[in-house]
Design an enzyme around this catalytic site. Sequence first.
Site: not given
Length: 714
Positions: A405, A602
Amino acid sequence: MKQTTLKITGMHCASCATILTKALSKAPGVKSANVNYSTEKANIEFDSLQTNEPELIATIKNKGYMGELQHCHEVIKAIKNKFWLSTIFTVPALLLSMVFTFVPFREYLIWILATPVQFYIGASFYSGAWAALKNKTSNMDTLIALGTSAAYFYSIYALLLVPDGMQYFEISATLITFVLLGKYLEAVAKGKTSEAITKLMQLGAKTATVVCKGKELKVSIEEVIVGDIILVKPGEKIPVDGIIIEGHSAIDESMVTGESMPVEKKKGDAVIGSTINKHGSFTFKATKVGTDTVLSRIIKLIEEAQSKKAPIQRFADSVSAYFVPAVIAASILTFIVWYFVVGSELSFALIAAVAVIVVACPCALGLATPTAIMVGTGKGAKEGILIKGGEALETAHKLSAIIFDKTGTITKGKPEATDIVTNNVSEKELVEIAGSLEKNSEHPLAEAVVNKAKKENVSWKKVTGFKAIPGKGVKAKVGKKEYYLGNPKLMNEIKANLSPFKEKITTLENEGKTTVILSEGKTVIGIIAIADEIKEDSPEAIRRLRKMGLRAYMITGDNERTARAIAKKVGIGHFFAEVLPEDKASHVKKLQSRGKVAMVGDGINDAPALAQADIGIAMGSGTDVAMESGNIVLMRNSLLDIPKAIRLSRLTMGKIRQNMFWALFYNILGIPIAAGILYPFTGWLLSPIIAGGAMAASSVSVVLNSLHLKQKKL
């Protein structure tokens, strides 16, 4: 559903753990159960309305074992005491057999000395063998009980009924003593493999200073509740997790993140229980206590990781399940061949048969996987890499691709002002005006401008007539001058002349930066470029992963131009841009057709992708969501820990393969030698005493080989 962990005593090999796992899994109200031979623990998930801990302990006891809350050092002490008691009886028996052959009635004295060893000290082997028999299986206890009983009862027969017959009482006693010595050394070594948990448990604070109605009260850590206001002085451990409400300090968080440098903390920042306050005093509000703290969750995570079986361990378990009956068959065949076919003496055939049983005990095979996983997960925890179980540790070394990401993973996740371009004003003046205008805005880009102004220690201007223009920017007056601050759309709307800056704006945007333009009326006086800067260690981490043979991908919701710029900066050749959070998982799925894939995120908007990936790697310095999402949690929030985690996986799997090879090689080599295959050519027959010593040594060598992982550099 409720989860519990019980300490199991009385297990002697991986088969014992298999028996108990099956029994507990079938117990009423139990959803799942896993008994680990190496950790000697049972992790059980059950419905508290249908069963409870005492009933589960009763199930364990019914199978011939003990379930209780017992500390590792107590187990070691119990085995040690048994070993020394056995030695006290065995050594005189050996001396009478080999040295003091002139002592009257020595055979009867040896018999007397061997009997308590056989039936009191060795009682656990009989109970274990009986429990296995009731479950229609066999285990290491079966082998020990059969081997020693054969030697013991033949000796009684020889002593009472065969004139000048050889007796082997000392062999059965010595064998039990050797097995106990191996168990003791093994228990000590296994204790060392779980020292990561022990050390973490010792880190916790014992007391807290609670501030109540202006008074400071010293209370035990168990008395602290959520909402308490706690004072922490320099040098003290922070008792529980919380948020600073007054004061500031530098805190040593190395026990959680592995980061050696103290972290600056101020009002509003989170603090973690058991970390060390280095300098200033502060008060904080307790937000998590007891088992909810980060430290407690880390300990639970490691314990669960060390108890979960890796797929490769199932191979060892299945081998052990078939191995014991095969060994018993080999022992019987050995006896038949030597006694009935070759025509050797009964004592010779018996010794060969007993040696086969003793040398083949599959302890080393049962220890091969769990000990390496325990050391591997413990080493990972020390480095700030939390690995959730053997399966994650095993899968990580098979990865072919890793998807990252962008925001908060490759980048810092916080926009910062990176470039300033001015026109007829100084940089400080430009930042002063822009910062004063944005001080009233709540936009994320405004925060970056204000932070830049704070860093420059500007004098804030008085702003009047502030107005936010949605999707474009803001306008306001400073004194009598009207200013506009926003994107190119706003500048075009007010017909400001952007021509002199167009080339610079294009260059900055091609670098993945967002431009905020400041104009005095229609005259552009400067540009501030804002970007979510990449983490300093991201390019090096990508380089190391590529060197290890992995393909790196980046996935982001940003536009293609920004994605391309970031990917180029960190050295990633493939990226997916303008991807919605819910579509990230489908990109992971596509790549999985080419091999094992890891997703790094995350742990919040990346949750579906983390779940879809073969390995989910969560960033986040111990946040709740990160703890719950990925298979691997990087406590330091550094991408450099990803190549470390993969190297740790490769090293651990290497150790497991070494352990399994030597355990199987030892048995394959030892059984024919014990059966006497070399006797016709060399006249050499393996004594059960030597076989017992070799069997104990093989188990210890497997554990020591696993412990060698600690010396490896990641």
